[in-house]
Structures are given as C-alpha cells and as structure tokens.
Design a protein around this motif. Structure first.
Motif, PDB file in Angstrom:
ATOM      1  N   ARG A  44       0.812  -1.212   0.000  1.00  0.00           N
ATOM      2  CA  ARG A  44       0.000   0.000   0.000  1.00  0.00           C
ATOM      3  C   ARG A  44       0.850   1.267   0.000  1.00  0.00           C
ATOM      4  NH1 ARG A  44      -4.549   0.803   4.610  1.00  0.00           N
ATOM      5  NH2 ARG A  44      -2.716   1.314   5.889  1.00  0.00           N
ATOM      6  N   GLN A  45       1.975   1.246   0.699  1.00  0.00           N
ATOM      7  CA  GLN A  45       2.781   2.458   0.817  1.00  0.00           C
ATOM      8  C   GLN A  45       3.485   2.845  -0.476  1.00  0.00           C
ATOM      9  OE1 GLN A  45       5.401   0.535   3.899  1.00  0.00           O
ATOM     10  NE2 GLN A  45       7.018   1.667   2.869  1.00  0.00           N
ATOM     11  N   ILE A  46       3.578   1.922  -1.444  1.00  0.00           N
ATOM     12  CA  ILE A  46       4.249   2.261  -2.707  1.00  0.00           C
ATOM     13  C   ILE A  46       3.336   2.153  -3.921  1.00  0.00           C
ATOM     14  CG2 ILE A  46       6.527   1.580  -1.831  1.00  0.00           C
ATOM     15  CD1 ILE A  46       6.254  -0.981  -3.573  1.00  0.00           C
ATOM     16  N   GLU A  47       2.082   1.749  -3.733  1.00  0.00           N
ATOM     17  CA  GLU A  47       1.237   1.408  -4.880  1.00  0.00           C
ATOM     18  C   GLU A  47       0.996   2.576  -5.830  1.00  0.00           C
ATOM     19  OE1 GLU A  47      -2.398  -0.062  -3.278  1.00  0.00           O
ATOM     20  OE2 GLU A  47      -3.009   1.852  -2.414  1.00  0.00           O
ATOM     21  N   ASN A  48       1.109   3.808  -5.355  1.00  0.00           N
ATOM     22  CA  ASN A  48       0.870   4.967  -6.221  1.00  0.00           C
ATOM     23  C   ASN A  48       2.148   5.663  -6.675  1.00  0.00           C
ATOM     24  OD1 ASN A  48      -1.995   4.744  -6.113  1.00  0.00           O
ATOM     25  ND2 ASN A  48      -1.958   5.659  -4.064  1.00  0.00           N
ATOM     26  N   ARG A  49       3.290   5.071  -6.401  1.00  0.00           N
ATOM     27  CA  ARG A  49       4.536   5.690  -6.843  1.00  0.00           C
ATOM     28  C   ARG A  49       4.717   5.490  -8.345  1.00  0.00           C
ATOM     29  NH1 ARG A  49       9.115   4.951  -2.102  1.00  0.00           N
ATOM     30  NH2 ARG A  49       7.821   5.801  -0.412  1.00  0.00           N
ATOM     31  N   PRO A  50       5.228   6.504  -9.034  1.00  0.00           N
ATOM     32  CA  PRO A  50       5.352   6.409 -10.490  1.00  0.00           C
ATOM     33  C   PRO A  50       6.379   5.375 -10.955  1.00  0.00           C
ATOM     34  CG  PRO A  50       6.363   8.435  -9.678  1.00  0.00           C
ATOM     35  CD  PRO A  50       5.622   7.835  -8.527  1.00  0.00           C
ATOM     36  N   ASN A  51       7.302   4.980 -10.070  1.00  0.00           N
ATOM     37  CA  ASN A  51       8.334   4.016 -10.465  1.00  0.00           C
ATOM     38  C   ASN A  51       7.990   2.591 -10.069  1.00  0.00           C
ATOM     39  OD1 ASN A  51       8.660   4.486  -7.710  1.00  0.00           O
ATOM     40  ND2 ASN A  51      10.870   4.131  -7.765  1.00  0.00           N
ATOM     41  N   TYR A  52       6.715   2.352  -9.702  1.00  0.00           N
ATOM     42  CA  TYR A  52       6.297   1.007  -9.310  1.00  0.00           C
ATOM     43  C   TYR A  52       4.997   0.651 -10.016  1.00  0.00           C
ATOM     44  CZ  TYR A  52       3.964  -2.648  -6.641  1.00  0.00           C
ATOM     45  OH  TYR A  52       3.302  -3.792  -6.293  1.00  0.00           O
TER      46      TYR A  52
END
Length: 353
Positions: A44-52
């Motif tokens: 959840r903590q990275i799901e909206n990052r552009p590099n993931y």
C-alpha cells in the motif's frame, strides 16, 4: 535499474519491492499471481509511486513474462515467486513442483531469449537473481556444522526438494547458456507482513486471541532467524553487486530453538499486552505431535555476503522481534482480514519454524 520482482506480493517479495521503489532512480515491476500468500495490501505504501507497478500473472506463462521483460526494459530479474510452506508441501506437493520447478524453468527460458536479443551494453548488465532457502541443504546436527555455499544439497521435504531443483536449473542455465545468474539462500525470515500461518505471526496472533500456541515435538528444533528488511537489503546487494555464477548465503547469526522463539514472543506480549489477572502468555504453550521429516537444525554462515558485498544484518533477534510484535499489535488492518477470511482456527496448524 529496471527490476522485475516475481512474487512481489508475498512476504519477502513485498519487502524487496518497498525497498527498491523507495529509490526513484529504480523502476520496479511486481509480477505475482496472487495465490493465498500474496497480498497487495502489503504494498500500500508504494502502490501509487510512479516508479512502481503491479502485474497479475503466473511465472509459468512464458508469453506474458517475455512480453513484460521487453516492454519494461528489465535489467535485473529478482525471482522470489515460490510455494514455500513445508506443511502445505507435505499435504499437496504438486503445486510446489508446478511453481518452483516448472515456473522457474519458464522464467529462465524467457529471460534467456530476452537477454540474447538485447544490444551488447544492456546484455552485459543483465542479471537473473534466484532467491532460495537454507532448507535445500537439509538437516544439521544440533552440536556442530553450519551451512556454507559449498554445503551439499540434501533436501528433506517436497518444498525443499522443489527449491533444490530450481537452484540446479538456474545454475545449469548459467553454465550451459551463459545466462548471468546469481543465487542466494536465506535462513528463516520474520517481520512485518508475514503471512499468519508461519511460526512467529501465528504465535503472536494466537496469543492475542487467547488460543493455544502449538509447538511441534519438544520445541527443540533450531533455526537461524533473519529480519525481513535485513534480507531485502542483502538481496539488493546480491542482485546489483554479486558476481555472476556465484551463490551467497544470507543469515542473521541468530540461532534459536523454536521453544525459545515462542517464549520470547510471550514475554514481549506480557509487557505489551498483559493478560487478565496477570497470567503469562507462556501458559498458552502446548506441545503437539511432530510433523514428518522435520529437520532438526538450520544454521547459515553469511561471511561471504558480508565480506564481498559489505552487507550486515542490522537487527539482532531481540530488536527485530520487538519490532515485529509491535507491528502486529499496531496493524490489525492488515492481518485481521486474512485471518478471518482465509483461516479457521483448525487450519492454523502448529508452530514449526
């Protein structure tokens, strides 16, 4: 670097994805088929990052894997997708053969074809990192011995046999086809987002529910324990700096008997979440019949990774266990749906390690 992480919705895989995606210079593609142990909430903590980004697919689907490698311009494959629970492998070994052996073969074939088509500079920096387990080495006497990279394989369960087979396939693709492979074999991991059927979360959550804490045999079996974030750091080091064709053992220098692990958790919970009347959580411990083929001891020598890669485990067993218990106490949003949806109390089984 552009990373493809297989099994990135699992316990160790999600820790790797979180670590890699924290660096905006990396691109991380998470490929997972979302079996029972896969949980996108762990990301959840990275799901909206552009590099993931996440892709739901099976590693046995060679066409999808091939297309994804090319489309994402992958530099490093970190292969963590696996069936990994010993008790489940005893009850139903076929899934372990399919995922751990056939799946690894399909991933190797796709990676080889993809790399062969790359221009020279990108071909030279491509790596295939296969993540395995210390269980492939089999059993150790209580009083002597430690697993090194030269320890002969002697798997004891359908799970460890399937992982041993996948290790051999990876080495064969390196030797026969020149695929630049690196391997790592780790000791038992623990920490946040660990699936509730495993020893440490099982004991924590059973204790919170005032349920028995079942331990196989006399609880004398010994495991080396490694905090999952320390393992993720080691895996990044192996994938990016490990020598092609080499394997690296990753351990925490933290051997403990299973009964000691459970007692440690109980004492932490006695401080953090006391039971009514001041009764200790230790009173919930009960011994049950041992499982078939239960290895006595695993112990990892991590000196090669420490010396060559400059990696060190930062958490001691005590500090890591404190963090782990605190995480489960503070994050029931993650584990309660899993425990309520996917398990009955009878299915949770015994604490094996």
């Amino acid at each position: 670097m552009n990373f493809l992480v297989t099994g990135g919705a699992g316990f160790i895989g999600s820790a790797v994805c979180r670590r890699l995606a924290a660096d905006p210079a990396h691109t991380v593609v998470n490929l997972d088929s979302l079996t029972y142990a896969g949980n996108l909430a762990s990301l959840r903590q990275i799901e909206n990052r552009p590099n993931y980004r996440f892709v739901e697919a099976d590693i046995r689907d060679g066409a999808t894997v091939s297309a994804l490698l090319a489309e994402a311009g992958i530099d490093i494959v970190m292969h963590l997708a696996a069936e990994s629970h010993v008790d489940r492998s005893i009850d139903g070994p076929e899934a372990f053969i399919e995922t751990n052996i056939i799946g690894t073969f399909r991933l190797l074939a796709a990676s080889r074809a993809y790399r062969d088509g790359l221009p020279a500079e990108r071909r030279d920096r491509f790596r295939f990192h296969h993540v395995s387990t210390d269980e492939v080495f089999g059993d150790l006497p209580f009083e002597s011995g430690i697993f090194t990279e030269e320890t002969p394989y002697q798997p004891s369960s359908p799970y460890s046999a399937s992982k041993a087979a996948s290790d051999h396939l990876v080495r064969a693709w390196g030797h026969t086809y020149g695929l630049p492979v690196v391997l790592s074999n780790c000791s038992n991991n623990y920490g946040p987002f660990h699936f509730p059927e495993k020893l440490i979360p099982l004991v924590i959550l059973n204790a919170l529910d005032e349920k028995p804490l079942p331990i196989y045999g006399k609880g004398e079996n010994v495991r080396d324990w490694l905090y999952v974030d320390d393992h993720a750091a080691a895996l990044e080091a192996v994938a990016t700096r490990g020598r092609a064709g080499e394997s690296y053992n990753i351990g925490g220098r933290a051997e403990r008997r299973n009964i000691e692990v459970v007692e440690t958790i109980c004492r932490i919970l006695d401080r953090r979440r006391p039971r009514a009347g001041g009764v200790s959580h230790l009173d919930l411990i009960e011994m049950v019949a041992d499982r078939p083929g239960h290895d006595r001891r695993y112990a990892i020598d991590p000196r090669k990774a420490e010396d060559e890669l400059g990696w060190r485990a930062l958490e001691s067993f005590e500090s890591g266990m404190e963090k782990t218990v605190d995480w489960y106490l503070g994050n029931d949003w993650w584990w309660k749906p899993i425990r309520e949806r996917k398990y009955s109390g009878a299915r949770l089984g015994a604490a094996a390690g």
